[in-house]
Design a protein around this motif. Structure first.
Motif, PDB file in Angstrom:
ATOM      1  N   TYR A  84       0.827  -1.216   0.000  1.00 40.57           N
ATOM      2  CA  TYR A  84       0.000   0.000   0.000  1.00 40.57           C
ATOM      3  C   TYR A  84       0.854   1.256   0.000  1.00 40.57           C
ATOM      4  O   TYR A  84       0.559   2.217   0.699  1.00 40.57           O
ATOM      5  CB  TYR A  84      -0.989  -0.008   1.173  1.00 40.57           C
ATOM      6  CG  TYR A  84      -1.863  -1.231   1.194  1.00 40.57           C
ATOM      7  CD1 TYR A  84      -2.821  -1.428   0.225  1.00 40.57           C
ATOM      8  CD2 TYR A  84      -1.678  -2.208   2.162  1.00 40.57           C
ATOM      9  CE1 TYR A  84      -3.602  -2.561   0.228  1.00 40.57           C
ATOM     10  CE2 TYR A  84      -2.453  -3.351   2.174  1.00 40.57           C
ATOM     11  CZ  TYR A  84      -3.421  -3.512   1.203  1.00 40.57           C
ATOM     12  OH  TYR A  84      -4.196  -4.643   1.211  1.00 40.57           O
ATOM     13  N   SER A  85       1.909   1.244  -0.781  1.00 39.08           N
ATOM     14  CA  SER A  85       2.797   2.384  -1.034  1.00 39.08           C
ATOM     15  C   SER A  85       3.345   3.030   0.237  1.00 39.08           C
ATOM     16  O   SER A  85       3.343   4.239   0.392  1.00 39.08           O
ATOM     17  CB  SER A  85       2.111   3.432  -1.905  1.00 39.08           C
ATOM     18  OG  SER A  85       1.110   4.104  -1.211  1.00 39.08           O
ATOM     19  N   VAL A  86       3.820   2.218   1.156  1.00 36.96           N
ATOM     20  CA  VAL A  86       4.524   2.708   2.335  1.00 36.96           C
ATOM     21  C   VAL A  86       5.999   2.368   2.148  1.00 36.96           C
ATOM     22  O   VAL A  86       6.348   1.243   1.812  1.00 36.96           O
ATOM     23  CB  VAL A  86       3.983   2.074   3.632  1.00 36.96           C
ATOM     24  CG1 VAL A  86       4.798   2.516   4.831  1.00 36.96           C
ATOM     25  CG2 VAL A  86       2.529   2.438   3.818  1.00 36.96           C
ATOM     26  N   LYS A  99       9.061   5.729   8.406  1.00 35.14           N
ATOM     27  CA  LYS A  99       8.182   5.330   7.310  1.00 35.14           C
ATOM     28  C   LYS A  99       7.455   6.555   6.763  1.00 35.14           C
ATOM     29  O   LYS A  99       7.040   7.425   7.512  1.00 35.14           O
ATOM     30  CB  LYS A  99       7.145   4.312   7.789  1.00 35.14           C
ATOM     31  CG  LYS A  99       7.738   3.008   8.227  1.00 35.14           C
ATOM     32  CD  LYS A  99       6.646   2.087   8.735  1.00 35.14           C
ATOM     33  CE  LYS A  99       7.258   0.830   9.317  1.00 35.14           C
ATOM     34  NZ  LYS A  99       6.232  -0.054   9.906  1.00 35.14           N
ATOM     35  N   ASN A 101       4.715   7.934   3.335  1.00 34.96           N
ATOM     36  CA  ASN A 101       3.810   7.577   2.255  1.00 34.96           C
ATOM     37  C   ASN A 101       4.610   7.504   0.959  1.00 34.96           C
ATOM     38  O   ASN A 101       5.520   8.293   0.735  1.00 34.96           O
ATOM     39  CB  ASN A 101       2.711   8.631   2.149  1.00 34.96           C
ATOM     40  CG  ASN A 101       1.619   8.242   1.198  1.00 34.96           C
ATOM     41  OD1 ASN A 101       1.823   7.414   0.312  1.00 34.96           O
ATOM     42  ND2 ASN A 101       0.460   8.832   1.370  1.00 34.96           N
ATOM     43  N   HIS A 103       3.990   8.483  -1.900  1.00 36.97           N
ATOM     44  CA  HIS A 103       3.858   9.617  -2.795  1.00 36.97           C
ATOM     45  C   HIS A 103       4.817  10.746  -2.455  1.00 36.97           C
ATOM     46  O   HIS A 103       5.044  11.635  -3.270  1.00 36.97           O
ATOM     47  CB  HIS A 103       2.427  10.155  -2.754  1.00 36.97           C
ATOM     48  CG  HIS A 103       1.408   9.160  -3.177  1.00 36.97           C
ATOM     49  ND1 HIS A 103       1.258   8.752  -4.477  1.00 36.97           N
ATOM     50  CD2 HIS A 103       0.502   8.462  -2.465  1.00 36.97           C
ATOM     51  CE1 HIS A 103       0.293   7.859  -4.555  1.00 36.97           C
ATOM     52  NE2 HIS A 103      -0.178   7.654  -3.339  1.00 36.97           N
ATOM     53  N   LYS A 104       5.382  10.737  -1.252  1.00 34.35           N
ATOM     54  CA  LYS A 104       6.232  11.844  -0.823  1.00 34.35           C
ATOM     55  C   LYS A 104       7.671  11.779  -1.334  1.00 34.35           C
ATOM     56  O   LYS A 104       8.230  12.816  -1.648  1.00 34.35           O
ATOM     57  CB  LYS A 104       6.218  11.951   0.698  1.00 34.35           C
ATOM     58  CG  LYS A 104       4.883  12.406   1.222  1.00 34.35           C
ATOM     59  CD  LYS A 104       4.908  12.578   2.709  1.00 34.35           C
ATOM     60  CE  LYS A 104       3.548  13.001   3.223  1.00 34.35           C
ATOM     61  NZ  LYS A 104       3.552  13.164   4.668  1.00 34.35           N
TER      62      LYS A 104
END
Length: 129
Positions: A84-86, A99, A101, A103-104
């Motif tokens: 989940y994109s972590v 950790k 996200n 997207h960052k």
């Protein structure tokens, strides 16, 4: 007799109104599905690998001191990738692991390595009359 006819006419009008409302809901649902499919198709997914260098966007910091200053911070190394994109990253300066996200961060390019480059000198041609 007149009341029964007007009551039936009113029932038909209400049924037509309900059908129009259902058609509007269905059209809105179809539009939202198409819009979501188009949006999802245009999103570029970021794929990270372990030991890649990344930069991090500090989304909590809203005020930036300079207009032309880069908004990306640090050099980080990806240490682990979760579902989940972590993404788990480690700071090179402080060695802290945390950790974020998916997207960052964005990939950090250290520069292109120049190999097998030939130098060509261009000169104006000499014209003689």
């Amino acid at each position: 007799m007149k009341m029964d006819e007007s009551g039936e006419h009113r029932k038909l009008q209400l049924q037509e109104l309900e059908e129009i409302r259902n058609d509007a809901y269905e059209n809105a649902r179809i539009y939202k599905e198409k819009t979501k499919a188009f949006h999802d198709k245009m999103i570029s997914r970021k794929k990270f690998k372990v030991d890649q260098k990344v930069l991090l966007y500090p989304s909590r910091l809203r005020l930036f001191p300079c207009k032309l200053r880069s908004r990306w911070i640090g050099h980080f190394i990806v240490t682990n990738i979760f579902p989940y994109s972590v993404v788990e990253i480690q700071s090179l300066a402080t060695s802290k692991i945390f950790k974020v996200n998916g997207h960052k961060p964005k990939l950090f390019y250290e520069g292109f390595q120049v190999e097998n480059v030939t130098e060509v000198n261009l000169q104006d041609p000499i014209y003689s009359d």
